[in-house]
Design a protein around this motif. Sequence first.
Motif, PDB file in Angstrom:
ATOM      1  N   THR A  65       4.237   6.847   5.371  1.00  0.00           N
ATOM      2  CA  THR A  65       4.346   5.636   4.564  1.00  0.00           C
ATOM      3  C   THR A  65       5.715   5.581   3.901  1.00  0.00           C
ATOM      4  O   THR A  65       6.113   6.533   3.228  1.00  0.00           O
ATOM      5  CB  THR A  65       3.258   5.625   3.460  1.00  0.00           C
ATOM      6  OG1 THR A  65       1.986   5.578   4.086  1.00  0.00           O
ATOM      7  CG2 THR A  65       3.420   4.416   2.559  1.00  0.00           C
ATOM      8  N   LEU A  66       6.399   4.498   4.125  1.00  0.00           N
ATOM      9  CA  LEU A  66       7.699   4.309   3.490  1.00  0.00           C
ATOM     10  C   LEU A  66       7.708   2.932   2.849  1.00  0.00           C
ATOM     11  O   LEU A  66       7.573   1.921   3.527  1.00  0.00           O
ATOM     12  CB  LEU A  66       8.812   4.415   4.542  1.00  0.00           C
ATOM     13  CG  LEU A  66      10.235   4.199   4.028  1.00  0.00           C
ATOM     14  CD1 LEU A  66      10.562   5.167   2.909  1.00  0.00           C
ATOM     15  CD2 LEU A  66      11.235   4.335   5.171  1.00  0.00           C
ATOM     16  N   GLU A  67       7.836   2.949   1.550  1.00  0.00           N
ATOM     17  CA  GLU A  67       7.749   1.694   0.805  1.00  0.00           C
ATOM     18  C   GLU A  67       9.048   1.509   0.015  1.00  0.00           C
ATOM     19  O   GLU A  67       9.331   2.242  -0.915  1.00  0.00           O
ATOM     20  CB  GLU A  67       6.546   1.794  -0.134  1.00  0.00           C
ATOM     21  CG  GLU A  67       6.381   0.706  -1.141  1.00  0.00           C
ATOM     22  CD  GLU A  67       5.794  -0.569  -0.581  1.00  0.00           C
ATOM     23  OE1 GLU A  67       6.492  -1.602  -0.655  1.00  0.00           O
ATOM     24  OE2 GLU A  67       4.660  -0.525  -0.081  1.00  0.00           O
ATOM     25  N   LEU A  92       5.375   6.996  11.250  1.00  0.00           N
ATOM     26  CA  LEU A  92       5.178   5.925  10.257  1.00  0.00           C
ATOM     27  C   LEU A  92       3.981   5.056  10.594  1.00  0.00           C
ATOM     28  O   LEU A  92       3.829   4.583  11.715  1.00  0.00           O
ATOM     29  CB  LEU A  92       6.413   5.033  10.186  1.00  0.00           C
ATOM     30  CG  LEU A  92       7.471   5.310   9.138  1.00  0.00           C
ATOM     31  CD1 LEU A  92       8.412   4.126   9.055  1.00  0.00           C
ATOM     32  CD2 LEU A  92       6.852   5.579   7.777  1.00  0.00           C
ATOM     33  N   LEU A 105       5.126   0.528   6.673  1.00  0.00           N
ATOM     34  CA  LEU A 105       6.534   0.369   6.338  1.00  0.00           C
ATOM     35  C   LEU A 105       6.727  -0.956   5.633  1.00  0.00           C
ATOM     36  O   LEU A 105       6.307  -2.003   6.121  1.00  0.00           O
ATOM     37  CB  LEU A 105       7.375   0.392   7.614  1.00  0.00           C
ATOM     38  CG  LEU A 105       8.864   0.077   7.433  1.00  0.00           C
ATOM     39  CD1 LEU A 105       9.528   1.114   6.553  1.00  0.00           C
ATOM     40  CD2 LEU A 105       9.573  -0.001   8.781  1.00  0.00           C
ATOM     41  N   SER A 106       7.338  -0.897   4.453  1.00  0.00           N
ATOM     42  CA  SER A 106       7.682  -2.137   3.775  1.00  0.00           C
ATOM     43  C   SER A 106       9.112  -2.086   3.245  1.00  0.00           C
ATOM     44  O   SER A 106       9.517  -1.107   2.623  1.00  0.00           O
ATOM     45  CB  SER A 106       6.743  -2.411   2.608  1.00  0.00           C
ATOM     46  OG  SER A 106       7.271  -3.483   1.846  1.00  0.00           O
ATOM     47  N   LEU A 118       2.516   2.503  13.943  1.00  0.00           N
ATOM     48  CA  LEU A 118       2.626   1.555  12.832  1.00  0.00           C
ATOM     49  C   LEU A 118       1.393   0.655  12.705  1.00  0.00           C
ATOM     50  O   LEU A 118       0.936   0.069  13.674  1.00  0.00           O
ATOM     51  CB  LEU A 118       3.873   0.687  13.032  1.00  0.00           C
ATOM     52  CG  LEU A 118       4.478   0.095  11.761  1.00  0.00           C
ATOM     53  CD1 LEU A 118       4.919   1.188  10.821  1.00  0.00           C
ATOM     54  CD2 LEU A 118       5.640  -0.820  12.105  1.00  0.00           C
ATOM     55  N   LEU A 143       3.539  -3.646   8.732  1.00  0.00           N
ATOM     56  CA  LEU A 143       4.983  -3.831   8.675  1.00  0.00           C
ATOM     57  C   LEU A 143       5.277  -5.041   7.813  1.00  0.00           C
ATOM     58  O   LEU A 143       4.781  -6.134   8.066  1.00  0.00           O
ATOM     59  CB  LEU A 143       5.546  -4.062  10.082  1.00  0.00           C
ATOM     60  CG  LEU A 143       7.028  -4.430  10.140  1.00  0.00           C
ATOM     61  CD1 LEU A 143       7.876  -3.289   9.611  1.00  0.00           C
ATOM     62  CD2 LEU A 143       7.442  -4.779  11.567  1.00  0.00           C
TER      63      LEU A 143
END
Length: 811
Positions: free
Chosen positions: A138-140, A161, A164-165, A185, A188
């Motif tokens: 998770t990448l925010e 991932l 992703l935001s 994913l 997105l």
Amino acid sequence: MVKLSLTIWALFCVLNLFYTPSISCPHYQLEALVEFQSLLYNHSETSQRNNYKDQFWNSSISCCKWEGVTCSAPGAVTELILGSALIDGTSQAQIVINAEALNPLFRVTSLIVLDFSGCGIRGKISGSGFANLSRLTTLELGKNKFEGFIPGEIFTNLKNLQHLSMSENLLQGKIPEEIGNLTQLQSLSLSENSLAGEVPRSIFNLKRLEFLNLQKNSLHGEIPSEIGNLTNMIGIILNDNNLRGKLPSSWQKMESLTTLQLRNNDLYGDIPTGLFHLPEMRYLLLGGNKLSWNNSDEAFSPTSSLMVLSLASCNLSGPFPNWLSNQTGLTRLDLSDNHLEGVLPPWLAQLGVGNLILANNRLTGSLKDADLLFQEGLYLLDLSKNNFHGELPASIGEARNISILLLSGNKFSGSLPKSFSRLDQLQLLDLSDNNLAGGNDKFPVFCPSLQWIDISLNNFSGELPIFSFPPTTRVLSLGQNNFKGRLPINLATKFLQLQQLDLHDNNLTGEIPASISNLSLLQVLNLRNNKLEGSIPEQLSTIPNLRILDLSNNHLKGVVSSSLGSLSGMTSTVDNLQRQGSVIGLTIDFLDVNVDCECQDVLVNWKKSKQTLSNRQIDLYSILDLSNNQLSGQLPPSLGHLKGLKLLNLSFNSISGQIPSSLGDLKTVEILDFSHNRFSGEMPKSFSRLSVLNWLDVSNNQLTGPIPESAQMDRINDPNFYANNSGLCGAQIQKPCNIRNEGAPPPLQFEEDDDQELVFSWKFAGIGFPIGFLSTLCVAFIMGFFKEFTTRVNHRRNWSSVRQTWFQEYT
Ligand SMILES: *[C@@H]1O[C@H](CO)[C@@H](O)[C@H](O)[C@H]1NC(C)=O
Ligand SMILES: *[C@@H]1O[C@H](CO)[C@@H](O)[C@H](O)[C@H]1NC(C)=O
Ligand SMILES: *[C@@H]1O[C@H](CO)[C@@H](O)[C@H](O)[C@H]1NC(C)=O
Ligand SMILES: *[C@@H]1O[C@H](CO)[C@@H](O)[C@H](O)[C@H]1NC(C)=O
Ligand SMILES: *[C@@H]1O[C@H](CO)[C@@H](O)[C@H](O)[C@H]1NC(C)=O
Ligand SMILES: *[C@@H]1O[C@H](CO)[C@@H](O)[C@H](O)[C@H]1NC(C)=O
Ligand SMILES: *[C@@H]1O[C@H](CO)[C@@H](O)[C@H](O)[C@H]1NC(C)=O
Ligand SMILES: *[C@@H]1O[C@H](CO)[C@@H](O)[C@H](O)[C@H]1NC(C)=O
Ligand SMILES: *[C@@H]1O[C@H](CO)[C@@H](O)[C@H](O)[C@H]1NC(C)=O
Ligand SMILES: *[C@@H]1O[C@H](CO)[C@@H](O)[C@H](O)[C@H]1NC(C)=O
Ligand SMILES: *[C@@H]1O[C@H](CO)[C@@H](O)[C@H](O)[C@H]1NC(C)=O
Ligand SMILES: CC(=O)N[C@H]1CO[C@H](CO)[C@@H](O)[C@@H]1O
């Protein structure tokens, strides 16, 4: 700083031995975090440091217990959720973190969840840095100020991932094709950036994708039919882009699709009926395209049970669509900008739609016996620009939950029902452009919830019904009625929140009370076309935000006070770019509805015609119009300070003396009208500095000498603009100046090229200026009405709660 950190670090180690040996993070990770913290302080202004939370990462506590930090069992940092850890919610807006401060964190390669949302980070996204964190699921990065391109290497390396935001940043360029490498994913979100180019096809290979939010960018290209292969899709949000082409018809396999939002693109062609038969479809927003829906198929009956439907501008014609009658779960319905005819069906009132937007159709009937208004939970009703008629129902006060009522541009008649005073949720009321009438004894007393009221373009009479409106009023538009009498002295003490006061085209008399200057939030004051007397109160110049002042067509006397030069709202220039994100004073943001009311309130004289300025653009305009009064004396040079002015109109007064050369400092002015005064002497040479001027009328004065020359001045060559003076000369009027000609009568006849020249001027008039639209109707645009939302993925919990969050934010 470093010394202190080290001391605390030493202390921490000692304590650590005793208390929490099992859950401490490895040294190199602790170092990385401490370095990050120290960089954070180093990169921020002293004044900002107070915005960070006091307890933020106290080195005397185990780093696995720090707020926002989570470790795995063996003791490695796996989650970092910074936004709420760092900053108090209230301070978020003020924080700015340089993206370089993140560098130490790229060494914490054990991270699985990284959330920087809402941290005010400014700068480029480090490709090599994030690419290091290959375990991330998770990448925010949403709600920051990340700029530049999205580095493709993030996608080639972060193979794990799932979420992703990068929403709500300042990212540019294309979405990298490499995004197709993120085979795991599930969600997105790149919404609200400035991304351009086509949506990469590779996105449509991401078989696990469930949520895709790319709204509010500048993406173009078509929606490929491969989208139908994404059978796990739950939400697709592509509003406010430039997507073109027809809608693919391959939706039938998308059995989980719940949300499809394609508003405000350039899509065209028929709307596939299959969309209305998807079992989970709830939110279907297709308005604001050039799509078309065949409304004459009687047999059509959707099997989806919709909650939100927008078919605005979808070429619906004929009667109100009958198939909506069993859509009993509908809470929001937008059928505006179509060609619907006839009366509203009785079942509509039973449907219980809380937000009903039917503006700009050809619907007819009366509200007198319609139950529509009285359904439980009606929050917003927009029937603007239709053919409704008759009196407003006396029992309108029963519509207890209504907050926004927009009935402008119909033929409603009669007076305002007294029961309006029972609507204690009403925030915005637009009744403009109807045939409503009545003296002020007939006015109801509105509740303090009301902020915006527009009853202009009706036939109301009597003295201004000031008592009727609550002190919370921010916009008061009473123009184009038959109100008479004086402006109340207590206006300013009553309406301290007032931002816009528009009383134009009434029959108001007496002086403008100086106390009006106590309306310190006022941005627009329009008193045009009344019978106001006396002088312009000097105190007006103390209203800090006044940007539009229109006192034209009154009986005002006296000199133009030099104090007007200190109207601070007109002294600053606002360019389009700076404006982004600035507070637009007159947009009302309701809890879950954004209404931008573009009303005719701000109707100004613009090049001899009426021009509507849209409220959303008000902060672009500075206008000072004092024309058609009896002002005299000399023009104060201080007006040259009003550098934000776009329009200065002093025509049809008796102002004398020279035109001050300081007016050459009005660098953004596009229109100057000095005609029909007694100006004498030469025109100021400084006018050649006015580089965006495209309309200059100095006719009917006593000016002499050369007309200033410049690339811009040379284009203003309509001889009528210079006619009837005492000897102007110059290339613009084909009268050379080298002959001594002072005192000679103006010898030229101009009739022959009149039309041609005028066309020329108008052509230039459009340049560099976002003009509203010529219209005398009040049009209420409901923009972004359907609550915008972004993928707020809740990382700490499992995916089913993520899904839940999506819907909670939506409904
Ligand atoms: C922060 O600033 C101080 C003093 O300017 C400096 O000594 C220290 O090395 C800086 N810390 C980092 C991590 O750059
Ligand atoms: C850090 O935590 C210790 C122990 O809880 C406390 O005594 C100290 O005041 C804290 N320091 C800061 C700067 O908050
Ligand atoms: C990537 O991580 C390694 C340690 O695993 C570190 O040495 C290196 O500096 C990191 N790269 C970046 C760009 O931070
Ligand atoms: C994807 O969709 C296209 C067009 O709808 C179809 O031809 C193709 O076979 C699909 N591919 C897969 C892998 O399902
Ligand atoms: C709309 O649907 C009706 C009934 O199905 C059909 O007769 C008509 O031709 C259609 N009109 C258009 C423009 O497709
Ligand atoms: C509406 O009625 C039709 C026909 O009676 C039915 O097929 C359809 O499922 C109903 N739709 C909803 C949402 O109830
Ligand atoms: C809109 O509908 C009308 C008939 O209802 C049809 O004649 C016209 O072609 C349609 N326009 C578009 C752009 O589909
Ligand atoms: C109507 O408003 C009242 C008071 O604000 C509120 O308690 C009630 O829940 C609302 N009803 C609906 C259906 O929204
Ligand atoms: C406006 O009201 C006046 C009376 O106050 C009436 O004489 C007049 O006819 C009305 N005008 C219109 C256009 O309804
Ligand atoms: C305006 O008011 C004046 C005097 O108060 C009156 O004579 C005149 O008829 C009024 N004009 C209109 C259009 O109501
Ligand atoms: C503005 O309000 C203050 C306090 O209410 C009052 O003293 C002052 O006279 C007012 N200003 C004007 C110009 O009326
Ligand atoms: C490792 C990997 O899968 N790389 C691919 C990433 O995406 C690009 C563009 O789609 C491909 O060319 C690479 O092969």
